[in-house]
Design a protein around this motif. Structure first.
Motif, PDB file in Angstrom:
ATOM      1  N   GLN A 169       0.928  -1.345  -0.004  1.00 34.87           N
ATOM      2  CA  GLN A 169      -0.082  -0.082   0.038  1.00 34.87           C
ATOM      3  C   GLN A 169       1.014   1.207   0.199  1.00 34.87           C
ATOM      4  O   GLN A 169       1.945   1.162   0.835  1.00 34.87           O
ATOM      5  N   THR A 170       0.490   2.345  -0.711  1.00 32.79           N
ATOM      6  CA  THR A 170       1.036   3.532  -0.550  1.00 32.79           C
ATOM      7  C   THR A 170       0.456   4.574   0.031  1.00 32.79           C
ATOM      8  O   THR A 170      -1.070   4.501   0.201  1.00 32.79           O
ATOM      9  N   GLY A 171       1.134   5.472   0.632  1.00 31.47           N
ATOM     10  CA  GLY A 171       0.294   6.532   1.390  1.00 31.47           C
ATOM     11  C   GLY A 171      -0.036   7.685   0.474  1.00 31.47           C
ATOM     12  O   GLY A 171       0.231   7.693  -0.822  1.00 31.47           O
ATOM     13  N   ALA A 172      -0.564   8.766   0.738  1.00 33.74           N
ATOM     14  CA  ALA A 172      -0.904  10.080  -0.169  1.00 33.74           C
ATOM     15  C   ALA A 172       0.098  11.326   0.153  1.00 33.74           C
ATOM     16  O   ALA A 172      -0.380  12.282  -0.106  1.00 33.74           O
ATOM     17  N   GLY A 173       1.258  10.927   0.818  1.00 29.72           N
ATOM     18  CA  GLY A 173       2.265  12.027   0.953  1.00 29.72           C
ATOM     19  C   GLY A 173       2.184  12.542   2.354  1.00 29.72           C
ATOM     20  O   GLY A 173       2.375  13.952   2.244  1.00 29.72           O
ATOM     21  N   ALA A 174       1.308  12.089   3.368  1.00 27.47           N
ATOM     22  CA  ALA A 174       1.237  12.704   4.620  1.00 27.47           C
ATOM     23  C   ALA A 174       2.376  12.322   5.527  1.00 27.47           C
ATOM     24  O   ALA A 174       2.519  11.248   5.758  1.00 27.47           O
ATOM     25  N   TYR A 175       3.197  13.098   6.043  1.00 27.53           N
ATOM     26  CA  TYR A 175       4.223  12.983   7.157  1.00 27.53           C
ATOM     27  C   TYR A 175       3.669  12.163   8.309  1.00 27.53           C
ATOM     28  O   TYR A 175       4.067  11.270   9.096  1.00 27.53           O
ATOM     29  N   GLU A 176       2.337  12.650   8.575  1.00 28.51           N
ATOM     30  CA  GLU A 176       1.726  12.343   9.981  1.00 28.51           C
ATOM     31  C   GLU A 176       1.559  10.799   9.919  1.00 28.51           C
ATOM     32  O   GLU A 176       1.653  10.223  11.163  1.00 28.51           O
ATOM     33  N   VAL A 177       1.339  10.315   8.646  1.00 28.42           N
ATOM     34  CA  VAL A 177       1.273   8.737   8.773  1.00 28.42           C
ATOM     35  C   VAL A 177       2.480   7.877   9.197  1.00 28.42           C
ATOM     36  O   VAL A 177       2.377   6.645   9.285  1.00 28.42           O
ATOM     37  N   GLY A 178       3.406   8.548   9.397  1.00 33.95           N
ATOM     38  CA  GLY A 178       4.649   7.775  10.008  1.00 33.95           C
ATOM     39  C   GLY A 178       4.449   7.488  11.467  1.00 33.95           C
ATOM     40  O   GLY A 178       5.214   6.465  12.026  1.00 33.95           O
ATOM     41  N   GLU A 179       3.631   8.094  11.984  1.00 37.13           N
ATOM     42  CA  GLU A 179       3.182   7.685  13.358  1.00 37.13           C
ATOM     43  C   GLU A 179       2.458   6.440  13.207  1.00 37.13           C
ATOM     44  O   GLU A 179       1.389   6.459  12.613  1.00 37.13           O
ATOM     45  N   GLU A 180       2.439   5.440  14.218  1.00 39.69           N
ATOM     46  CA  GLU A 180       1.872   4.065  13.956  1.00 39.69           C
ATOM     47  C   GLU A 180       0.553   4.115  14.000  1.00 39.69           C
ATOM     48  O   GLU A 180       0.011   3.517  13.388  1.00 39.69           O
ATOM     49  N   SER A 181      -0.305   4.741  14.943  1.00 38.49           N
ATOM     50  CA  SER A 181      -1.549   4.772  14.885  1.00 38.49           C
ATOM     51  C   SER A 181      -2.164   5.482  13.791  1.00 38.49           C
ATOM     52  O   SER A 181      -3.241   5.254  13.162  1.00 38.49           O
ATOM     53  N   ALA A 182      -1.686   6.776  13.384  1.00 40.00           N
ATOM     54  CA  ALA A 182      -2.085   7.351  12.275  1.00 40.00           C
ATOM     55  C   ALA A 182      -1.680   6.560  10.917  1.00 40.00           C
ATOM     56  O   ALA A 182      -2.750   6.594   9.990  1.00 40.00           O
ATOM     57  N   LEU A 183      -0.788   5.789  11.012  1.00 41.96           N
ATOM     58  CA  LEU A 183      -0.692   4.746   9.709  1.00 41.96           C
ATOM     59  C   LEU A 183      -1.790   3.733   9.746  1.00 41.96           C
ATOM     60  O   LEU A 183      -2.163   3.383   8.751  1.00 41.96           O
ATOM     61  N   MET A 184      -2.039   3.024  10.804  1.00 44.91           N
ATOM     62  CA  MET A 184      -3.336   2.251  10.878  1.00 44.91           C
ATOM     63  C   MET A 184      -4.415   2.931  10.591  1.00 44.91           C
ATOM     64  O   MET A 184      -5.260   2.307   9.586  1.00 44.91           O
ATOM     65  N   GLU A 185      -4.701   4.228  10.749  1.00 42.04           N
ATOM     66  CA  GLU A 185      -6.206   4.953  10.465  1.00 42.04           C
ATOM     67  C   GLU A 185      -5.884   4.896   8.714  1.00 42.04           C
ATOM     68  O   GLU A 185      -7.153   4.697   8.165  1.00 42.04           O
ATOM     69  N   SER A 186      -4.887   5.258   8.316  1.00 38.20           N
ATOM     70  CA  SER A 186      -4.474   5.544   6.915  1.00 38.20           C
ATOM     71  C   SER A 186      -5.082   4.325   6.170  1.00 38.20           C
ATOM     72  O   SER A 186      -5.701   4.104   5.188  1.00 38.20           O
ATOM     73  N   LEU A 187      -4.137   3.138   6.650  1.00 39.97           N
ATOM     74  CA  LEU A 187      -4.469   2.022   5.754  1.00 39.97           C
ATOM     75  C   LEU A 187      -5.958   1.426   6.053  1.00 39.97           C
ATOM     76  O   LEU A 187      -6.442   0.544   5.126  1.00 39.97           O
ATOM     77  N   GLU A 188      -6.598   1.846   6.759  1.00 43.07           N
ATOM     78  CA  GLU A 188      -7.983   1.527   7.163  1.00 43.07           C
ATOM     79  C   GLU A 188      -8.977   2.408   6.252  1.00 43.07           C
ATOM     80  O   GLU A 188     -10.064   2.113   6.314  1.00 43.07           O
ATOM     81  N   GLY A 189      -8.305   3.139   5.241  1.00 43.07           N
ATOM     82  CA  GLY A 189      -9.066   3.979   4.757  1.00 43.07           C
ATOM     83  C   GLY A 189      -9.652   5.418   5.213  1.00 43.07           C
ATOM     84  O   GLY A 189     -10.473   5.965   4.545  1.00 43.07           O
ATOM     85  N   LYS A 190      -9.133   5.510   6.137  1.00 44.50           N
ATOM     86  CA  LYS A 190      -9.712   6.814   7.126  1.00 44.50           C
ATOM     87  C   LYS A 190      -8.547   7.951   6.927  1.00 44.50           C
ATOM     88  O   LYS A 190      -7.361   7.703   6.585  1.00 44.50           O
ATOM     89  N   ARG A 191      -8.884   9.162   7.530  1.00 44.50           N
ATOM     90  CA  ARG A 191      -8.062  10.300   7.638  1.00 44.50           C
ATOM     91  C   ARG A 191      -6.960   9.959   8.535  1.00 44.50           C
ATOM     92  O   ARG A 191      -7.060   9.372   9.910  1.00 44.50           O
ATOM     93  N   GLY A 192      -5.484  10.083   8.038  1.00 45.60           N
ATOM     94  CA  GLY A 192      -4.498   9.788   8.730  1.00 45.60           C
ATOM     95  C   GLY A 192      -4.154  10.443  10.344  1.00 45.60           C
ATOM     96  O   GLY A 192      -3.404  11.290  10.367  1.00 45.60           O
ATOM     97  N   VAL A 193      -4.960  10.423  11.197  1.00 44.41           N
ATOM     98  CA  VAL A 193      -4.600  10.963  12.345  1.00 44.41           C
ATOM     99  C   VAL A 193      -4.467  10.125  13.412  1.00 44.41           C
ATOM    100  O   VAL A 193      -4.888   8.874  13.547  1.00 44.41           O
ATOM    101  N   PRO A 194      -3.666  10.419  14.578  1.00 45.19           N
ATOM    102  CA  PRO A 194      -3.395   9.450  15.648  1.00 45.19           C
ATOM    103  C   PRO A 194      -4.567   8.957  16.459  1.00 45.19           C
ATOM    104  O   PRO A 194      -5.534   9.763  16.460  1.00 45.19           O
ATOM    105  N   ARG A 195      -4.355   7.984  17.161  1.00 44.65           N
ATOM    106  CA  ARG A 195      -5.328   7.464  18.013  1.00 44.65           C
ATOM    107  C   ARG A 195      -4.726   7.761  19.752  1.00 44.65           C
ATOM    108  O   ARG A 195      -3.614   8.058  19.576  1.00 44.65           O
ATOM    109  N   ILE A 196      -5.755   7.876  20.452  1.00 41.06           N
ATOM    110  CA  ILE A 196      -5.474   8.083  21.763  1.00 41.06           C
ATOM    111  C   ILE A 196      -4.937   6.792  22.413  1.00 41.06           C
ATOM    112  O   ILE A 196      -5.327   5.692  22.026  1.00 41.06           O
ATOM    113  N   LYS A 197      -3.629   6.727  22.895  1.00 36.97           N
ATOM    114  CA  LYS A 197      -3.164   5.324  23.537  1.00 36.97           C
ATOM    115  C   LYS A 197      -3.144   5.552  25.260  1.00 36.97           C
ATOM    116  O   LYS A 197      -3.063   6.527  25.634  1.00 36.97           O
ATOM    117  N   PRO A 198      -3.530   4.419  25.885  1.00 34.23           N
ATOM    118  CA  PRO A 198      -3.932   3.107  25.308  1.00 34.23           C
ATOM    119  C   PRO A 198      -5.522   3.208  24.530  1.00 34.23           C
ATOM    120  O   PRO A 198      -6.335   4.056  25.181  1.00 34.23           O
TER     121      PRO A 198
END
Length: 438
Positions: A169-198
């Motif tokens: 899969q390729t991203g759309a050029g967003a630096y933010e999706v290098g963060e692991e939770s934003a990466l998962m959001e992007s891969l799921e087809g959503k906007r690449g924003v971080p998740r709250i942990k835990p």
């Protein structure tokens, strides 16, 4: 293919197949490819994780978390499927290592993904490439297709009864999706924003299932570690920092390039011996040691080992291994503005400290750069950065704040002298014009 550089001090592990045509599966097999994963199948998950722990391998994306420990956090029993996610979203300015792995040795990433899957009980791995690396997508997709054709991926791999699939899969050029939770959001087809942990990905990750997320370089090391043994790999590096690392040395050096050096190798030697010293005989002014998010170092601070612990004690970070060398001609005011402009542009806007903080620092430094600043602005920039630090959903705010604080603390006089010498009336230039002019 880009020309490859080398130096006698290199210890080639993850780069040992570079320049040997290993993107071709037959050549990869000839060079011990896919032996490690077959050994992993035979030995089992506990053996894999124990070897990874013994290796001292720490995450090569920048966080430096022990890889074997991360894999061991995934529960052995889970209601939902487990996943392996390879983070190839190499977007940190100054970083240029993962793309050479994808280009020269893509099967090592595939094999490493399979090994991680075997370790945690996963049957599916994703390789997520940076959006700007679309030219590498064909290389990686061909490698995946060839592995399927050989029976190394899919059902009953190697005739062992084990199933494992890989999806690219390729991203759309967003630096933010290098963060692991934003990466998962992007891969799921959503906007690449971080998740709250835990919860953390090892328990609730991609599609709600337990997930291991590792940088591409981390994953590419796994086959080499299993073949040579975890303890042997650990001995290549320094204490608590096993193995080797790909360092991208760029900027004002005579021989810029990507070099594989032992963890703990001296930074000063890396600049002056491996990379040939400062270009055109100029003086060294500063070094950004691990990508743009790492606090800048002064020339008198660089006699230090390149590992996570030693760089931390020196007040900076090893980061993603992108060493940017700045000579005496560089304006730190301009460099700081360029740095914060990048993070302001790449902020996802999800949280106020990052969204507003990066914007106000950029506006203030732009005013200073254009001759409209005063000395109070230097204090304001530091105040804004310090109030971003540790107050954002993800590390992007810290990545913007930490270098900004270091620029101001270590080069305050240069900022103040610049303000004195550039009063109102200087032609106004936007950040976009500044970047476009170079």
């Amino acid at each position: 293919m880009p020309a490859l550089v080398s130096h006698p001090d290199e210890v080639k592990v993850v780069s040992r197949r570079f320049g040997m045509g290993a993107a071709d599966i037959e050549k990869y097999i000839e060079l011990d490819g896919y032996k490690a994963v077959q050994q992993a199948i035979a030995e089992g998950p506990d053996w894999i994780i124990n070897q990874m722990k013994a290796s001292g391998l720490r995450g090569r994306g920048g966080a430096g978390f022990p890889t074997g420990m991360k894999w061991s956090f995934v529960p052995k029993q889970a209601e939902k499927p487990k996943y392996v996610l390879v983070n190839g979203d190499e977007s940190e300015p100054g970083t240029c290592k993962d793309h050479v792995i994808f280009l020269h040795d893509p099967h090592a990433v595939i094999e490493g993904t399979m090994i991680a899957g075997l370790a945690i009980g996963s049957k599916l791995g994703f390789i997520y490439l940076r959006g700007e690396y679309r030219y590498l997508l064909k290389v990686v997709e061909k490698a995946v297709a060839d592995a399927y054709a050989k029976g190394f991926l899919g059902k009953n791999i190697f005739g062992t009864g084990v199933d494992f699939d890989v999806i690219t899969q390729t991203g759309a050029g967003a630096y933010e999706v290098g963060e692991e939770s934003a990466l998962m959001e992007s891969l799921e087809g959503k906007r690449g924003v971080p998740r709250i942990k835990p919860p953390f990905p090892a328990v609730v990750g991609l599609y709600g299932g337990p997930t291991v997320i590792n940088n591409a370089e981390t994953i590419a090391n796994a086959p080499h570690i299993l073949l040579m043994g975890g303890e042997a790999y650990a001995k290549l590096g320094s204490e608590r920092n096993g193995g080797t690392r790909l360092f991208g040395i760029s900027g004002h050096v005579e021989r810029p390039g990507v070099y594989e050096l032992p963890m703990g190798y001296n930074l000063k030697r890396a600049i002056y011996e491996v990379a040939g010293g400062i270009k055109d005989g100029k003086k060294l002014k500063a070094v950004v040691p691990g990508g743009s998010s790492c606090p800048v170092m002064l020339p008198e601070e660089i006699d230090v080992g390149l590992d996570f612990d030693q760089m931390g004690k020196a007040g900076t970070m090893l980061g993603s291994g992108g060493i940017v060398v700045l000579d005496e001609t560089v304006s730190i005011v301009e460099f700081a503005l360029r740095t914060i402009a990048f993070y302001q542009h790449e902020s996802c806007g999800w949280c106020i400290p990052c969204r507003e903080g990066t914007d106000w620092i950029k506006k203030t430094l732009t005013r200073v750069y254009n001759g409209g600043g005063n000395k109070k602005d230097v204090d304001n920039v530091q105040y804004l950065a310090e109030n971003m630090l540790g107050r954002t959903f993800c590390p992007l705010g810290d990545a913007a704040a930490m270098p900004t604080i270091a620029f101001v603390k270590k080069f305050r006089k240069e900022f103040e002298d610049y303000i004195e010498g550039h009063k109102a009336g200087t032609p106004i230039i936007t950040v976009e014009q500044l970047v476009g002019a170079h």
